[in-house]
Scaffold this active site. Structure first.
Site, short mmCIF file in Angstrom:
data_model
loop_
_atom_site.label_atom_id
_atom_site.label_comp_id
_atom_site.label_asym_id
_atom_site.label_seq_id
_atom_site.Cartn_x
_atom_site.Cartn_y
_atom_site.Cartn_z
N ALA A 39 -24.51 93.43 -6.23
CA ALA A 39 -23.89 91.96 -6.37
C ALA A 39 -23.27 91.14 -5.73
O ALA A 39 -22.49 92.36 -4.68
CB ALA A 39 -23.17 92.03 -7.94
N CYS A 40 -23.17 89.91 -5.51
CA CYS A 40 -22.28 89.32 -4.60
C CYS A 40 -20.88 89.96 -4.00
O CYS A 40 -20.48 90.19 -5.72
CB CYS A 40 -21.97 88.36 -4.33
SG CYS A 40 -23.21 86.93 -3.62
N PRO A 41 -19.81 90.18 -3.61
CA PRO A 41 -20.08 89.65 -2.32
C PRO A 41 -20.49 90.95 -1.13
O PRO A 41 -20.54 91.27 0.38
CB PRO A 41 -18.89 89.05 -1.38
CG PRO A 41 -18.33 90.08 -2.29
CD PRO A 41 -18.93 90.17 -3.85
#
Lengths: 75, 235, 185
Positions: free
Chosen positions: A12-14
């Site tokens: 997932a981000c980041p």
């Protein structure tokens, strides 16, 4: 000229962006970094960052909800 | 992706290309089906209560907009420090500015008509609980990869991790609801709400707030430029 | 079958489909449209958009389904909160809106043909999701909301609490970023 594949599937981000930033530092001039992602936000922020840095960037949708961001270390 | 079908400037070895994938099943028909189901649900809710239908429709719109624009409140707070990008931060500031103007117009209209001002329930007391809660929330959203709206949106996108964080979000909410009495009487009650028009007047409050947003916008853009140069030198 | 394929091909090549449903929108489009619907929400429901308030109700319903009781809890002691809990999930506007957000996002993803179930990749992710979820849930309740209710709606309501929340959250995001890089990556 090397081609390095960075697997960020399921990240997932980041995380994809940070991994790409770190990996690109290790590469030599002219090398290609291929970041594999399935996170729809990373598909926007990874290319955005790379373009901002002035690298050549391409995004390829390889499957439903899966992308490869190809970054050429041009400088 | 339209921009990628243009002539490729990057030469890749054919070997690394993902050419041996299974043929794609297009999901548009499922999307159309879901759209029909959604319309049906909206009609059913409307029969029950038009208010529920309204909340449902605005929810759909919020979810659709968040997903399409990849609007992420988490990124707006996280990226300046972590990756040096402030592009989302600046757009969040734009949203604050537009919504401030719209909200104030509505409130002012109510005030002029002698009606109670709507939405004052969101002008909440400022206390240590605000700072502590916001701080905990800030840590949580970065490690979970999404805030409340972001978590809901990513559940819709098919993230199993966010389903898990949503479950624990609910548990955390319940836990805090259980402790709320303590917070209320020991911390929150010591602070009071501050509504900016009470200090600066209505026009003054809007102008002060828009100036702050403008200042933050310029600062964010300058910061990003400075950070990009600094990062390139470190490479 | 070939007619169906042709149709799909035609849609995929359509310029407007690409621009509006396939490709991601610019952030500015999101900012303007979210603002528009915030204003719609305040004008029609007399309250700005909030997300996490409903989560506490979800918790209460699950807790009561498991045999617990929240009747004595101060948080749920107001008549309004009791009425919402009594009426149930399907009559709670906030809950319905949250379901709407999930469906709206799913709809956008399907129409772009980009849906994929993303499995949890590692134990680190499980731990991050649990810890992050708990921190957000607890934090949002004591600070009267999340990024939407306390921050976006708070600031736009000209409440100083929104700016204070922003400062606290910015600090939290920096600490969270450090933790993420160190332990969850």
């Amino acid at each position: 000229m090397n081609e390095v594949v960075l697997d960020c599937m399921g990240e997932a981000c980041p995380v994809p962006l940070i991994k790409a930033q770190n990996k690109l530092k290790e590469l030599a001039l002219g090398d290609l970094l291929i970041v594999q992602i399935d996170h729809s936000c990373a598909m926007k922020n990874v290319p955005e960052w790379a373009r901002k840095e002035g690298y050549n960037v391409e995004v390829e949708e390889v499957d439903d909800g899966e992308w490869e961001v190809i970054i050429e270390k041009t400088k | 992706m339209s921009e990628n079908e243009t002539v490729s400037s990057i030469q890749r070895s054919p070997r690394s290309r993902a050419s041996t994938r299974k043929p794609k099943v297009n999901q548009i028909p499922f999307g159309v089906l879901l759209l029909l189901i959604t319309i049906g649900m909206g009609i059913m809710l409307n029969i029950q209560s038009s208010n529920l239908a309204l909340f449902f429709i605005t929810g759909i719109c919020f979810g659709f907009i968040l997903q399409k624009s990849r609007f992420c409140f988490t990124a707006s707070m996280r990226d300046p420090y972590l990756t040096g990008s402030t592009s989302v931060t600046r757009m969040v500031l734009v949203a604050f500015a537009i919504t401030t103007i719209g909200f104030t117009a509505i409130k002012y209209g109510y005030l002029q008509s002698g009606l109670p001002i709507p939405g004052m329930g969101y002008v909440v007391p400022i206390s240590f609980a605000t700072i502590i809660g916001a701080f905990l929330f800030g840590i949580g959203m970065v490690i979970a990869g999404g805030c409340a709206s972001g978590t809901l949106m990513r559940v819709g996108e098919g993230f199993t991790m966010q389903i898990l964080s949503l479950i624990f979000f609910v548990i955390g909410s319940l836990w805090a609801a259980h402790d709320f009495e303590w917070w209320k009487f020991h911390v929150i009650s010591k602070g009071k709400p501050i509504f900016l028009p009470d200090i600066f007047g209505w026009f003054g409050a809007v102008i002060v707030q828009l100036l702050i947003i403008l200042f933050l916008y310029i600062a964010a853009e300058k910061y990003q430029k400075a950070r990009t140069i600094k990062d390139q030198q470190n490479n | 079958m070939s007619a169906y394929k042709e149709l799909i091909n035609k849609i995929n090549k359509n310029e407007f489909y690409k621009r509006w449903l396939k490709d991601a929108w610019p952030y500015i489009t999101g900012a303007v449209l979210l603002s528009l619907f915030q204003i719609v929400t305040l004008a029609t429901t007399k309250n700005p958009w909030g997300v996490t308030g409903a989560f506490a109700n979800w918790g209460a319903w699950i807790y009561e389904a498991l045999g617990g009781s929240v009747d004595k809890w101060y948080y749920f002691s107001s008549d309004g909160a009791q009425a919402t809990l009594q009426a149930g999930f399907l009559k709670d506007p906030g809950s319905i809106r949250n379901i709407g957000i999930i469906i709206g996002a799913l709809l956008a993803t399907l129409l772009a043909s980009q849906f994929k179930i993303k499995k949890i990749k590692s134990k680190k992710q499980i731990f991050a999701a649990i810890l992050g979820g708990l921190l957000m849930g607890y934090g949002a309740r004591i600070a009267y909301g999340c990024n939407i209710g306390a921050l976006f709606s708070g600031i736009s309501s000209l409440s100083l609490s929104g700016w204070i929340f922003a400062i606290g959250m910015f600090g939290g995001a920096i600490v969270g970023g450090k933790l993420l890089v160190k332990y969850f990556m």
